[in-house]
Design a protein around this motif. Structure first.
Motif, PDB file in Angstrom:
ATOM      1  N   ARG A 533      20.425 -14.223 -92.169  1.00 14.96           N
ATOM      2  CA  ARG A 533      20.736 -13.289 -91.077  1.00 14.96           C
ATOM      3  C   ARG A 533      19.467 -12.962 -90.295  1.00 14.96           C
ATOM      4  NH1 ARG A 533      22.974  -8.031 -93.005  1.00 14.96           N
ATOM      5  NH2 ARG A 533      22.857  -7.580 -90.788  1.00 14.96           N
ATOM      6  N   GLY A 534      18.369 -12.742 -90.999  1.00 16.84           N
ATOM      7  CA  GLY A 534      17.113 -12.453 -90.324  1.00 16.84           C
ATOM      8  C   GLY A 534      16.606 -13.632 -89.528  1.00 16.84           C
ATOM      9  N   VAL A 535      16.717 -14.815 -90.098  1.00 13.74           N
ATOM     10  CA  VAL A 535      16.270 -16.025 -89.403  1.00 13.74           C
ATOM     11  C   VAL A 535      17.133 -16.295 -88.179  1.00 13.74           C
ATOM     12  CG1 VAL A 535      16.074 -18.532 -89.606  1.00 13.74           C
ATOM     13  CG2 VAL A 535      15.219 -17.050 -91.451  1.00 13.74           C
ATOM     14  N   ALA A 536      18.457 -16.126 -88.329  1.00 15.38           N
ATOM     15  CA  ALA A 536      19.381 -16.397 -87.222  1.00 15.38           C
ATOM     16  C   ALA A 536      19.070 -15.527 -86.012  1.00 15.38           C
ATOM     17  CB  ALA A 536      20.818 -16.176 -87.674  1.00 15.38           C
ATOM     18  N   ALA A 537      18.636 -14.284 -86.245  1.00 17.13           N
ATOM     19  CA  ALA A 537      18.339 -13.375 -85.142  1.00 17.13           C
ATOM     20  C   ALA A 537      17.163 -13.858 -84.299  1.00 17.13           C
ATOM     21  CB  ALA A 537      18.043 -11.981 -85.695  1.00 17.13           C
ATOM     22  N   HIS A 538      16.337 -14.755 -84.855  1.00 13.10           N
ATOM     23  CA  HIS A 538      15.157 -15.248 -84.131  1.00 13.10           C
ATOM     24  C   HIS A 538      15.151 -16.778 -84.040  1.00 13.10           C
ATOM     25  CE1 HIS A 538      13.451 -11.189 -84.316  1.00 13.10           C
ATOM     26  NE2 HIS A 538      13.953 -11.146 -85.533  1.00 13.10           N
ATOM     27  N   SER A 539      16.338 -17.368 -84.184  1.00 17.25           N
ATOM     28  CA  SER A 539      16.409 -18.831 -84.245  1.00 17.25           C
ATOM     29  C   SER A 539      15.948 -19.494 -82.948  1.00 17.25           C
ATOM     30  CB  SER A 539      17.829 -19.274 -84.590  1.00 17.25           C
ATOM     31  OG  SER A 539      18.766 -18.774 -83.646  1.00 17.25           O
TER      32      SER A 539
END
Length: 614
Positions: A533-539
């Motif tokens: 979820r954290g990575v997806a927000a800054h993908s």
């Protein structure tokens, strides 16, 4: 046979996860509080008026105190004190607040500073309830600018406290006459022979149980939603207290011959020493936030299983939890709360083991705790909103307790240091320490199931935002406020990623400590969902900088969907591990398997001996 085996596996899984959540000292640190607070005396009637509730709170805080063998030992142990708040906050948020003020801010400050010869018995046995008066109407996070004064008079060897203007009135302290006699620690600016020596704490009797003492003026503030707390405005008109009332030490004191002495030349450092217990208070607040979030999610999952709706055909019924639109947000919330839980534990550990002699290490520990407080309480707001929404109209009813905790979370976000101000300070520190570096992580050959890779990606996202903050500061006009303002937007994004990263790291450490097997695999899935979820927000940023490939960006939602599907089937095991006592849920309709029974009407027509003809 298979059904029985599945049940046994679920019980084992919950026990293993419970050990991760609470640690090896659960029996010593948690079981006593769970047992004590499960007693009927700590269940209250949701139909009480605000004043009745407040009287109940003050009677129960004394009941709690009677059960604590050594209150002074409790306040000297920040981890054990925080554990109390994990269970107390869901029982009653106002009771938790009054307890935090008395034990941590009041007694904790008294025992930490030079008060060895002071008689603490009236406060230990609660003949005098302690409160803490720091914030003023005009001064919250900038408490170093407080205007209340304490003027030392050598002739009388005493201090005189005064409130010079409306903005200097003490704000929000529980100083009303409700709850019996109260004594406060008052933050005031020490003036010695006209010289400002900084902010110190002074022990000041406030009320005698019937009303305010001479020179002390107390006015109740308007009610705050979700809390029965007796928040007040408090001011002082020539209130005289003896020299012994000042909480002093190496950072500052009045000597026997009436001279101010200090081993700390900077007034701000004197102030920070005086309010040292604020950091332990932050840990107590996040402990209560985590405990309430665990209990709220337990209720929401139960209700989702017990609430049935029309299925895919008119003749079928299914539990609302079976719908992905319903259980998806709750499963994500569960992953977040597991990460919150482990980050809180790490923050408590770091603060309790801090090296007071190393100012750099002390500052790093303080930043870690402060970011944990802000990040966890903000996440709790989101978790609470999901719990409320997934419980529908039931979630709005006072007797289900959800809306009260939502409103209390709003208060906690501001208490013991406003979250936004905390994060601005942390962002400034991260920005000053940041040095752009060549990329240390690349996407090729790395899998999104790799927890270490996820941690590196979060660190990369944090670095990207800090790079932007530095670039914005350099491009801003050469004026201090403009440079700060230009940099702060991206810097705050960076510190938010930092919060997510250290939470993922704390959860990853917990996973790494588990033995191989199904229980560890379940926790690994939770970690992957939370990290992704954290990575997806800054993908997008990670893709542009070469940290992710296009294929991996496409893969992110697919992986998250698969994790949601697997974890939904284990949701009850995951919340069972929260170990919330059944007694906590007494009188809460949505926590019951037959929640409809709470609304039954003995006089209703369905109870007639003869059925009504169709």
């Amino acid at each position: 046979m298979n059904a029985k085996a599945n049940v046994m596996t679920a019980v084992h899984g919950a026990e293993a996860l419970r050990a991760v959540l609470f640690g090896p000292e659960e029996g010593e640190l948690h079981a006593p509080w769970r047992t004590l607070l499960s007693a009927p005396a700590f269940r209250h009637d949701h139909g009480m008026s605000g004043e009745e509730h407040l009287e109940w709170v003050y009677s129960r805080v004394r009941l709690l105190n009677e059960a604590i063998e050594d209150p002074l030992a409790l306040v000297r142990d920040p981890v054990r004190l925080a554990c109390l708040h994990e269970w107390l906050a869901f029982v009653d948020p106002t009771l938790s607040g009054v307890s935090t003020i008395h034990y941590n801010l009041f007694l904790g400050s008294l025992t930490a500073q030079a008060a060895c010869d002071r008689d603490l018995r009236p406060y230990v046995d609660m003949r005098q309830l302690g409160t803490f008066l720091l914030t003023e109407v005009a001064h919250g996070h900038d408490a170093a600018a407080l205007e209340t004064t304490a003027v030392y008079d050598r002739a009388t060897d005493s201090f005189t406290l005064n409130t010079p203007n409306a903005g200097a009135q003490k704000f929000l302290a529980n100083t009303s006459a409700v709850g019996g006699p109260k004594t406060g620690l008052v933050g005031a600016r020490l003036l010695v022979e006209g010289q400002d020596q900084g902010i110190f704490l002074f022990l000041v009797p406030l009320t005698d149980g019937r009303g305010a003492l001479p020179g002390v003026r107390v006015r109740r503030l308007p009610a705050r939603l979700g809390s029965a707390h007796d928040h007040c405005l408090t001011s002082f008109d020539r209130v005289q207290v003896p020299r012994e009332a000042m909480l002093g030490g190496a950072h500052g004191r009045i000597t026997g011959d009436g001279v101010f002495a200090s081993e700390v030349p900077e007034r701000r450092r004197r102030f920070m020493t005086s309010i040292d217990r604020i950091m332990t208070g932050r840990i107590c607040l996040i402990a209560g936030t985590v405990g309430a979030a665990r209990a709220g999610l337990t209720m929401a999952v139960r209700y989702g299983r017990n609430r049935h709706i029309t299925g895919l055909t008119e003749s079928s019924r299914l539990a609302v939890f079976d719908l992905r639109s319903h259980h998806g947000p709750l499963v994500e919330a569960i992953a977040t709360v597991y990460a919150m839980n482990m980050l809180y534990r790490e923050a408590a550990r770091r603060w309790s083991e801090r090296d007071r002699s190393d100012q750099t290490a002390l500052g790093q520990a303080a930043r870690f705790v402060s970011v944990a407080k802000a990040w966890i309480t903000w996440q709790s707001r989101g978790v609470g909103a999901q719990v409320r929404e997934r419980c529908g109209a039931q979630g709005l009813l006072v007797n289900n307790g959800i809306v009260q905790h939502l409103m209390v979370t709003e208060g906690v976000i501001t208490a013991e240091g406003d979250n936004q101000a905390i994060m601005v300070q942390a962002a400034t520190e991260l920005l000053l320490a940041h040095r752009p570096a060549a990329a240390a992580v690349r996407a090729r050959g790395r899998g999104l199931a790799d927890a270490d890779f996820m941690g590196e990606l979060l660190a990369a996202a944090e670095g990207i935002w800090l790079d932007r903050a530095q670039a914005a500061r350099r491009a801003a006009p050469a004026e201090a406020l403009a440079r700060r303002n230009h940099a702060m937007g991206p810097a705050l994004r960076a510190v938010d990623v930092y919060g997510h990263r250290i939470a993922a790291g704390a959860l990853a450490d917990a996973v790494a400590a588990m033995p191989a097997g199904p229980d560890r695999e379940l926790l690994e899935d939770l970690l992957r969902l939370f990290a992704l979820r954290g990575v997806a927000a800054h993908s997008g940023d990670l893709l542009c900088r070469g940290f992710l490939t296009g294929e991996q960006v496409e893969e992110l939602p697919v992986l998250m969907e698969g994790l949601l599907a697997r974890l939904a089937g284990q949701a009850e095991v995951l919340v069972e591990a929260f170990a919330v006592p059944e007694e906590f849920f007494e009188g809460i309709p949505i926590a019951s398997a037959n929640y409809i029974a709470a609304y039954d009407d003995p006089e209703g027509p369905w109870h007639r001996a003869e059925p009504v003809a169709p």
